[in-house]
Design a protein around this motif. Structure first.
Motif, PDB file in Angstrom:
ATOM      1  N   ARG A   3      -4.645   3.347 -11.300  1.00  0.00           N
ATOM      2  CA  ARG A   3      -3.649   3.794 -10.329  1.00  0.00           C
ATOM      3  C   ARG A   3      -3.284   5.252 -10.590  1.00  0.00           C
ATOM      4  O   ARG A   3      -2.620   5.881  -9.789  1.00  0.00           O
ATOM      5  CB  ARG A   3      -2.379   2.936 -10.449  1.00  0.00           C
ATOM      6  CG  ARG A   3      -2.597   1.487 -10.096  1.00  0.00           C
ATOM      7  CD  ARG A   3      -2.566   1.246  -8.606  1.00  0.00           C
ATOM      8  NE  ARG A   3      -1.264   1.570  -8.026  1.00  0.00           N
ATOM      9  CZ  ARG A   3      -1.091   1.884  -6.765  1.00  0.00           C
ATOM     10  NH1 ARG A   3      -2.110   1.994  -5.955  1.00  0.00           N
ATOM     11  NH2 ARG A   3       0.106   2.134  -6.293  1.00  0.00           N
ATOM     12  N   TYR A 109     -14.393  -3.228  -1.444  1.00  0.00           N
ATOM     13  CA  TYR A 109     -13.498  -3.985  -2.324  1.00  0.00           C
ATOM     14  C   TYR A 109     -13.665  -5.490  -2.097  1.00  0.00           C
ATOM     15  O   TYR A 109     -13.687  -5.951  -0.966  1.00  0.00           O
ATOM     16  CB  TYR A 109     -12.057  -3.568  -2.026  1.00  0.00           C
ATOM     17  CG  TYR A 109     -11.030  -4.197  -2.927  1.00  0.00           C
ATOM     18  CD1 TYR A 109     -11.061  -3.977  -4.288  1.00  0.00           C
ATOM     19  CD2 TYR A 109     -10.024  -5.009  -2.413  1.00  0.00           C
ATOM     20  CE1 TYR A 109     -10.104  -4.546  -5.122  1.00  0.00           C
ATOM     21  CE2 TYR A 109      -9.071  -5.574  -3.231  1.00  0.00           C
ATOM     22  CZ  TYR A 109      -9.120  -5.345  -4.588  1.00  0.00           C
ATOM     23  OH  TYR A 109      -8.175  -5.907  -5.408  1.00  0.00           O
ATOM     24  N   ASP A 117      -4.890  -1.968  -5.208  1.00  0.00           N
ATOM     25  CA  ASP A 117      -6.248  -1.519  -5.491  1.00  0.00           C
ATOM     26  C   ASP A 117      -7.027  -1.346  -4.193  1.00  0.00           C
ATOM     27  O   ASP A 117      -7.821  -0.431  -4.042  1.00  0.00           O
ATOM     28  CB  ASP A 117      -6.971  -2.529  -6.395  1.00  0.00           C
ATOM     29  CG  ASP A 117      -6.537  -2.385  -7.843  1.00  0.00           C
ATOM     30  OD1 ASP A 117      -5.765  -1.458  -8.138  1.00  0.00           O
ATOM     31  OD2 ASP A 117      -6.969  -3.199  -8.675  1.00  0.00           O
ATOM     32  N   ASP A 120      -6.026   1.918  -2.628  1.00  0.00           N
ATOM     33  CA  ASP A 120      -6.572   3.049  -3.402  1.00  0.00           C
ATOM     34  C   ASP A 120      -8.041   3.261  -3.047  1.00  0.00           C
ATOM     35  O   ASP A 120      -8.496   4.384  -2.876  1.00  0.00           O
ATOM     36  CB  ASP A 120      -6.455   2.778  -4.908  1.00  0.00           C
ATOM     37  CG  ASP A 120      -5.090   3.181  -5.447  1.00  0.00           C
ATOM     38  OD1 ASP A 120      -4.289   3.713  -4.667  1.00  0.00           O
ATOM     39  OD2 ASP A 120      -4.839   2.955  -6.641  1.00  0.00           O
TER      40      ASP A 120
END
Lengths: 404, 457
Positions: A3, A109, A117, A120
Motif C-alpha cells: 500500500r 487481480y 488491493d 491499487d
C-alpha cells in the motif's frame, strides 16, 4: 501488493523535477497539449455490480441467480442486456450512440477480492505479478510520460485524495474544488524559506499557490463571459454534493487547457439492500455525466468518459438483498467521441460451470485493453507505448476500437 | 538511539506544551498507561447503550409522523439538533483529553486502535462512532487484543457498518421460514472478510475464500437493533459445525461462545501478530519501519498471547523506536498538537458547541483531507506522509495555521518564544529565523505551525 506506493509529489521530490515547483520549467519550456480531445477517467470505488447495472436478461441463468435484484423493468439496450432504471437519464445518450459498456472485464487481480488491493492494481495498471522495482506509479501518469513536453495542467486529479492513477514522474495537477490558498507576500516568502529544504512541502505549496491564482483568474474571466453553456450547467440535475462539485470543476478545467481529468466516486459496495442503495449511487453517476455533457457543450463531441471499478460482484444475490465481492465486472463509456450504443465484450454465460470459481462472472477481457483503446483513439498513442510502459505486456489486440 | 523527552512527547503523545512537562522516562510513560483512566472520567463520552432510549424515541416519533402526527416533526427536528450537538461534544471531549493528559499515549493508542477497527455510523446511528470507541476500543488499549477484537466485532455499530446485521445462515430455521413467505435470506460475507483482511491476519494472511465463507457462517446469529443493541439470535445462525483455518467450531446449537472461540484463536494467529506488529511500527515510528522493531513487537505479541500493554512497552523499550522524527502528522493529530502547543485548555473546547467546532475543527479537517469519522472505507486513514501532503491538503493546514488567532479565547504567544515551546530542539535554524522575521505575531505562529518541523512526529 504494497500500500506504500510512491505518490506523485514524493516521486517528484525525489526526482527533483516538479513542473510546478521548478522556476526553470516555465510555460516557455512546455508546449500545450498536442491534442484537442478530452478524456475523463472515473474510478468507481467499492466494486460496482455490473450485472445489475447492465443486466443480461437474455441469459437463461440470470433471473434465478437474482431473484429480487432481477425483478423490475430495465430499459431496453440491445435485446440481450437491459439498463438499470436509475440510469434512465442516460438512456437518450445510448440512443444517440454516446453511451456504451464493456461487460465481463477485469484487471488481472484475482481471488483475494480486497477492495484496497484491487483499487491499487486498477490504478497502477500493472499485472499482479509486478514485483519489486516494477512500476510504482499510475497508468494515466505513464501515458503522460510517453508524451514529452506537457504542462502540469494538461491532466488534473480532482478531489481531496491523491489519485495513484495520476501519480508519477510526469507533471500533473492535483486540486480539490473550493480550496484556496492566499498568503501575504512576507508570509509567502517565509513559508517558501521554511519549506526550502523539504522538496515534498515545497512542491505542494507552490502547486497550491499557483493553482489558487490560476483558478481565481479563470473564475474572474468566467464571470465576464458567462454563456449559454454555463447556464445549462447550472440547470443540470442533482444537488451540489462533492461528486457534482468535482464534475463542475472538471468541466471548468476541460473547457480550458486541460485534456485529462480524473476523480473517483464511492458508494458501490452494495452488500446490503442493493435495490435501495445502488440507485442512489447510479443517480450520482448519471448526474455527473449529464453535467459534463451539458457543461462541455460542443466539446462533448471531442470527449470520452470511461468509468472503471476494481472488480465485479457475485453472480448470485447474497442473503441480505445485496451482492458480495466478485471478479468480472463492467466498464462504462460515454461521450460524443465514443462509439457507444453497444455492449462490448465476449459474454461468458452465467451457468454454474461458466462462472469464475463457481461464483463470479468470468472475465473475458482485461479492462485495461479498453483504456488502451481509448488512449490510442484520443491521443494517438502507439502500440509500443501502450503495451510497453503504460500497461506493461498488455495485449489489447482483441479489444474493439471504441473511439469514433 | 535512546529515550528523549521531546521525541517521547511528539512521537508518542500530542507534542510539547507550555502546560505539561514532557515524559521523563519510559517507566513514567508505562506507569501512566497502567494507571487510572483520569481523562475518560474528566471528559466523559457516554456508551452506545445509553443512547438506545434516544434511538427508540426517534424511531417512535418517525412512526408517529408517518401516521400523520403533525407535532412529531417539530420534536424530530429538535432531536436532530441535540444529536448534532452531542456529536461535536464528543469530538470536543476527545480533543480535551489530548490537551489535558500529562502523558497522552493512551489517547494516541485509542486513536490508533479506533482506526484499526474503523466503523462509520449509518442512518439514525450515524453520529455514534465515538461511543463505539469508548465501549470497544478504549478499555482494551493496554489489555488483550482478543478482548478488543471480540468487543469491536460484536459491537452493534460494527454489525451495522459491515452488514453483519442481515446475514442469515442459509440452512437456518429463519431462512426456511422466510423462504416459505417467498423471501430469500442468506449469507453476507462482508464482516468475515474484513475481520481477516483488516482486523487480524492482513491481506497477505494465510486464509482462503473458503475460510471467509465458513467464518461468515459462524458469525450468523449476530444481529443488532437500535432498541436492544447487539442480540444473538440462534434461529438465524447456520446450524452445524464450521471449519475456519483448519479448526472446527460450533455445534448442534449455535451460541455466541462459538463466535468468541473463533475470534480468540484468530487473535493469536502468527499472521495476526505480524500484521499488528507492523501496523503499530508504521503508525508510531516510520512509513518504512526497521525490521528489527517489527520483529520485536511480533515476538512480544506472540509471547504474551496478544497483551497490548506488553506490546506497547516493547515499542517504547526498543532503541529503534527513538530515531529522528520521520512521520507526517495526520490532520487530527496536527490540530490536537497545535492546540496543545498553544496551551489551549480542555474546558475551552467542551463548551464551544456545534457552530464553533465546525468552524475551528470539522471544516478544517475536511479541507486537510481527513473529514472527522469519514474515512473512505473500513481500512481507515492512510499512513504514508505523501498521502497527506497534497497541494490541497497542505493548503488546508496552512490556512488553519495562519488563521489560528481567530480561535476564541486563544492568547497568541510571541513567535520567538513559541518556536521553543512548540518544538524545543526539534526546530531548525531556518524556522527560528522565520519566526523572528514575520511581520505579525499571527503570521509568525502560523508559519511555525505550518512548518515541516511541526508537521513531523
Amino acid at each position: 501488493m504494497s500500500r506504500l506506493l510512491l505518490t506523485r509529489r514524493n516521486f517528484l521530490a525525489t526526482a527533483g523535477c516538479s513542473a510546478a515547483a521548478s522556476p526553470l520549467l516555465t510555460s516557455m519550456a512546455f508546449a500545450a497539449a498536442p491534442w484537442d480531445n478530452r478524456l475523463v477517467v472515473l474510478i468507481l470505488r467499492g466494486a460496482m455490480d455490473g450485472l445489475d447495472v447492465v443486466r443480461p436478461v437474455g441469459d437463461p441463468a440470470f433471473a434465478a441467480a437474482r431473484p429480487t435484484l432481477a425483478a423490475g423493468d430495465g430499459l431496453a439496450l440491445d435485446g440481450f442486456f437491459t439498463l438499470h432504471p436509475a440510469l434512465a437519464p442516460l438512456h437518450p445518450l445510448w440512443e444517440a450512440g454516446e453511451l456504451g459498456f464493456a461487460h465481463a472485464v477485469s484487471t488481472p487481480y484475482r481471488d483475494r477480492r480486497s477492495h484496497f488491493d484491487g483499487q491499487d492494481l486498477l490504478e497502477a495498471g500493472t499485472g499482479f505479478d509486478a514485483g519489486e522495482g516494477a512500476a510504482r506509479d499510475g497508468w494515466l501518469n505513464r501515458m503522460l510520460q510517453a508524451v514529452p513536453g506537457l504542462e502540469a495542467d494538461t491532466a488534473y486529479a480532482i478531489g481531496q485524495e491523491d489519485l495513484l492513477m495520476l501519480t508519477g514522474a510526469a507533471p500533473a495537477a492535483n486540486w480539490s474544488p473550493g480550496t484556496r490558498l492566499a498568503l501575504s507576500p512576507q508570509a509567502r516568502r517565509l513559508i517558501e524559506m521554511v519549506y526550502e529544504e523539504h522538496p515534498a512541502y515545497r512542491a505542494a505549496v507552490l502547486e497550491a499557490l499557483t493553482l489558487s491564482e490560476d483558478i481565481a483568474a479563470a473564475e474572474a474571466a468566467g464571470r465576464e463571459v458567462e454563456d449559454g453553456e454555463m447556464d445549462a450547467m447550472m440547470q443540470a440535475p442533482g444537488g451540489k454534493g462533492a461528486h457534482m462539485q468535482m464534475a463542475e470543476f472538471a468541466v471548468q478545467r476541460l473547457r480550458g487547457d486541460t485534456r485529462i481529468a480524473a476523480f473517483s466516486l464511492g458508494g458501490w459496495d452494495t452488500h446490503n439492500t442493493q435495490a435501495r442503495t445502488l440507485p442512489r449511487t447510479l443517480g450520482q453517476l448519471a448526474d455527473v455525466i449529464s453535467l459534463m455533457r451539458a457543461g462541455l457543450g460542443p466539446l462533448w463531441g471531442k470527449t470520452g468518459v470511461i468509468a472503471m471499478t476494481e472488480f465485479g460482484r457475485t453472480v448470485r444475490e447474497n442473503g441480505t438483498g445485496g451482492t458480495d465481492h466478485g471478479t468480472g465486472g463492467l466498464m462504462l463509456m460515454a461521450g460524443g467521441a465514443m462509439k457507444g450504443g453497444q455492449v462490448y465484450g465476449r459474454w461468458p454465460g452465467l451457468a454454474e460451470a461458466d462462472l469464475y470459481a463457481r461464483r463470479d462472472l468470468m472475465p473475458t477481457e482485461d479492462v485495461r485493453a479498453y483504456a488502451a483503446r481509448a488512449m490510442e483513439g484520443f491521443f494517438g498513442l502507439s502500440r509500443e507505448a501502450l503495451s510497453g510502459s503504460v500497461f506493461p505486456r498488455l495485449d489489447y489486440a482483441g479489444a474493439p476500437r471504441i473511439v469514433l | 538511539m535512546s529515550f528523549s523527552p521531546e521525541i517521547a512527547a511528539i512521537r508518542f503523545g500530542y507534542g510539547l506544551s507550555p502546560r505539561h512537562a514532557p515524559p521523563g522516562s519510559v517507566a513514567e510513560m508505562v506507569a501512566a498507561l497502567h494507571g487510572p483512566d483520569d481523562m475518560a472520567a474528566a471528559f466523559p463520552i457516554a456508551p452506545f447503550a445509553e443512547r438506545l432510549p434516544w434511538y427508540r424515541e426517534f424511531s417512535d416519533l418517525s412512526k408517529a409522523r408517518r401516521a400523520g402526527d403533525e407535532t412529531a416533526l417539530k420534536k424530530i427536528k429538535a432531536m436532530l439538533v441535540d444529536d448534532r450537538e452531542a456529536h461535536t461534544d464528543m469530538l470536543a471531549a476527545t480533543l480535551a483529553r489530548a490537551l489535558e493528559a500529562p502523558h497522552p499515549l493512551r489517547e494516541r493508542l485509542t486513536r490508533f486502535w479506533a482506526d484499526h477497527f474503523t466503523v462509520k455510523g449509518k442512518g439514525v446511528a450515524r453520529k455514534a462512532v465515538q461511543r463505539f470507541v469508548e465501549d470497544a476500543i478504549r478499555p482494551h488499549v493496554t489489555g488483550s487484543f482478543a478482548a478488543m477484537l471480540k468487543a469491536a466485532v460484536t459491537h452493534p455499530l460494527m454489525l451495522l457498518y459491515l452488514d453483519q446485521n442481515g446475514s442469515v445462515g442459509p440452512g437456518s430455521n429463519y431462512a426456511a421460514r422466510q423462504a416459505e413467505r417467498g423471501k430469500t435470506r442468506g449469507l453476507n460475507e462482508n464482516l468475515a472478510r474484513e475481520v481477516l483482511e483488516l482486523h487480524t491476519m492482513g491481506v497477505g494472511g494465510r486464509y482462503t475464500q473458503e475460510d471467509v465463507r465458513q467464518f461468515a457462517e459462524l458469525l450468523t446469529g449476530l444481529t443488532m437493533n437500535l432498541r436492544q443493541g447487539m442480540v444473538f439470535r440462534p434461529r438465524r445462525a447456520e446450524p452445524g459445525e464450521e471449519e475456519v483455518l483448519g479448526k472446527v467450531y460450533g455445534g448442534r446449537k449455535a451460541r455466541l461462545e462459538h463466535v468468541h472461540a473463533v475470534l480468540d484463536d484468530i487473535a493469536v494467529h502468527p499472521d495476526t501478530a505480524d500484521h499488528i506488529a507492523r501496523k503499530l511500527a508504521v503508525h508510531f515510528v516510520s512509513d518504512t519501519p526497521p525490521e528489527g522493531l517489527v520483529a520485536a513487537l511480533r515476538a512480544r505479541f506472540e509471547e504474551t498471547g496478544g497483551d497490548l500493554g506488553a506490546v506497547t512497552e516493547a515499542l517504547l523499550e526498543h532503541p529503534e523506536a527513538w530515531g529522528p522524527l520521520a512521520k507526517t502528522k495526520q490532520p487530527y493529530d496536527f490540530l490536537a498538537s497545535a492546540c496543545r502547543a498553544l496551551g489551549v485548555e480542555g474546558r475551552q473546547l467542551t463548551g464551544l458547541g456545534f457552530r464553533k467546532m465546525m468552524l475551528y475543527f470539522l471544516r478544517p479537517m475536511q479541507a486537510m483531507g481527513q473529514p472527522w469519522e469519514q474515512p473512505l472505507g473500513p481500512d481507515g486513514w492512510a499512513e504514508d506522509g505523501a498521502h497527506w501532503l497534497t497541494p490541497q491538503g497542505l493548503a488546508g493546514r496552512i490556512n488553519w495555521a495562519m488563521s489560528v488567532s481567530r480561535v476564541e479565547g486563544l492568547s497568541l504567544p510571541d513567535p520567538r518564544r513559541f518556536v521553543v515551546t512548540a518544538l524545543g530542539r526539534q526546530a531548525s535554524e531556518r524556522l527560528a529565523f522565520a519566526a523572528r522575521a514575520a511581520e505579525r505575531e499571527a503570521e509568525g505562529v502560523g508559519i511555525i505551525l505550518a512548518s515541516p518541523d511541526f508537521q513531523r512526529r
